[in-house]
Design a protein around this motif. Sequence first.
Motif: not given
Length: 379
Positions: A181-184, A218-228
Motif C-alpha cells: 500500500c501507499v502510506v500517504t 492526516f494519514v491514509a493507506l491506499v493501494p496505489d498512487e492514483a488512489a493516493s
Amino acid sequence: MADLFTLWRNSVDANSRRAVDVYVRELPDYRKIADESGERAAMLDFAVYLRERTVALVRANEPFPAADLAFIRAVGRNRAESGLSLASQRHALQIHTSLTLKEVHEAANPHDLNDIMHTLASLPALGLAAQTAYTQGFLDGQEAVLPVVDRVQQLAGALLADDPVAVDMAASVAMNLPGDCVVTVVRVPGGDPDRADVLQVLLSRHWTPVCWTGPGEFVALVPDEAASLAVVEHFADLVGLPCAAGAARGRSGELSEALARARQVSRAAPVRSAPGAVHHLTDLFPEIGAARIPPVDRWLRELARALADGPDLLATLDAFYRNDMGRTRTAAALNVHPRTLDYRLQRVHALTGLDPVSVRGVRILSATVSRALSGWEAV
C-alpha cells in the motif's frame, strides 16, 4: 514432592488475585471498571477460570475446546462494552502472557524439567487461541459501542504500528487489506478542521484505512498512487485549508518505516491550497537533504529572503519549475505577459547571482522555493 501441575494448580487463586491487582494498578481502564459494582469479582472469576483451564489443558496436552473459546470470546465482548480501550486490551494481553510464564517459573522445581518443557511447548498454541478468541470478542463488542469512523482509525493505527491484530480489525469492519500500500501523509499547518466529519465523508467515498495522527496530520493507506492522489484531493476540498502531501510505499507488516518516510516527505513538500500532486522521496530528496544540514538550510533561507525583495519572485519560480520552465505555460499560469515573466527571471538573476534556467540555478533555486513553500519544516 508435588509435581509442577499440582503446584501450579494450587497457586491459581493467589495468582489470579495478583493478576487482577496488576491490571488495576497498571491500566486506568481496568481500574475504572474494577470500581463498578461486581466488576472486580467478575475479573477475578475470569482470571481463575482461565488459569484452571490452562493448567488442565497443558497437563492433558489438549487444545481449548469450542465451548471454552466461546466463553472467552464473550468475556472479550463484555470488556469492550464496558468501555475498555483497545490499547488497554492489548496491554492486558501482554501482562497476562508475562504473568503466565512467571507463574510457571514459580511453581517449577529442578526435577520438573520434562513437565516444564512440555508446558513451554503447549502454552504458545493455547495462548494464541485464547487471545484470538478474546480479541475477536472485543472487536465484536466495539461494534456496538464505537462509531465505525473510530474503529477504522484504530485499524489504521494498528497497521501503521505493524500490529498483527490489524487482520482481525480489518475483518470486523469488512475492509480488505492489500499486501502493498501507499502510506500517504497530509500535513495541514495552522489548521484544525472537524476531524470526525472529514473522516466520515472520506470513508463514504474511499473505504480505506484513514486516521488523524495529530491536529494537523492526516494519514491514509491506499493501494496505489492514483488512489493516493484521489484521497488527497478530496481531503483538501473537505478541509478547505492549504496542505502538503507526502507518500511512501510499504508492505503490510512493515508500514511503520513507510510512515516515517512519508512523514519526512510531507514536511518537505510545498504547502498548497489545492495540492495537485502527492510527493515521494524521489521528488524532494534535495530539499530533505538540505533540511537535515543546518548550514545548507540557512543558506537557502538567505536566498529566499533575497527573493522576497522582488515582485512575487518565489511564486514566479514555483510556477516556472512546475511548468518545466515553459515560458508560455508559466506566463498563462501566472496570468502575466511573457515579457513580465522574463523581467522577473532577470530580477532573480540580479538578486541571487543564479540564472534560473542554468543547471546550477535550477538545482539551487528549485530547492529554495520548495523549502520556502514548505514553511521550513524540520524533517
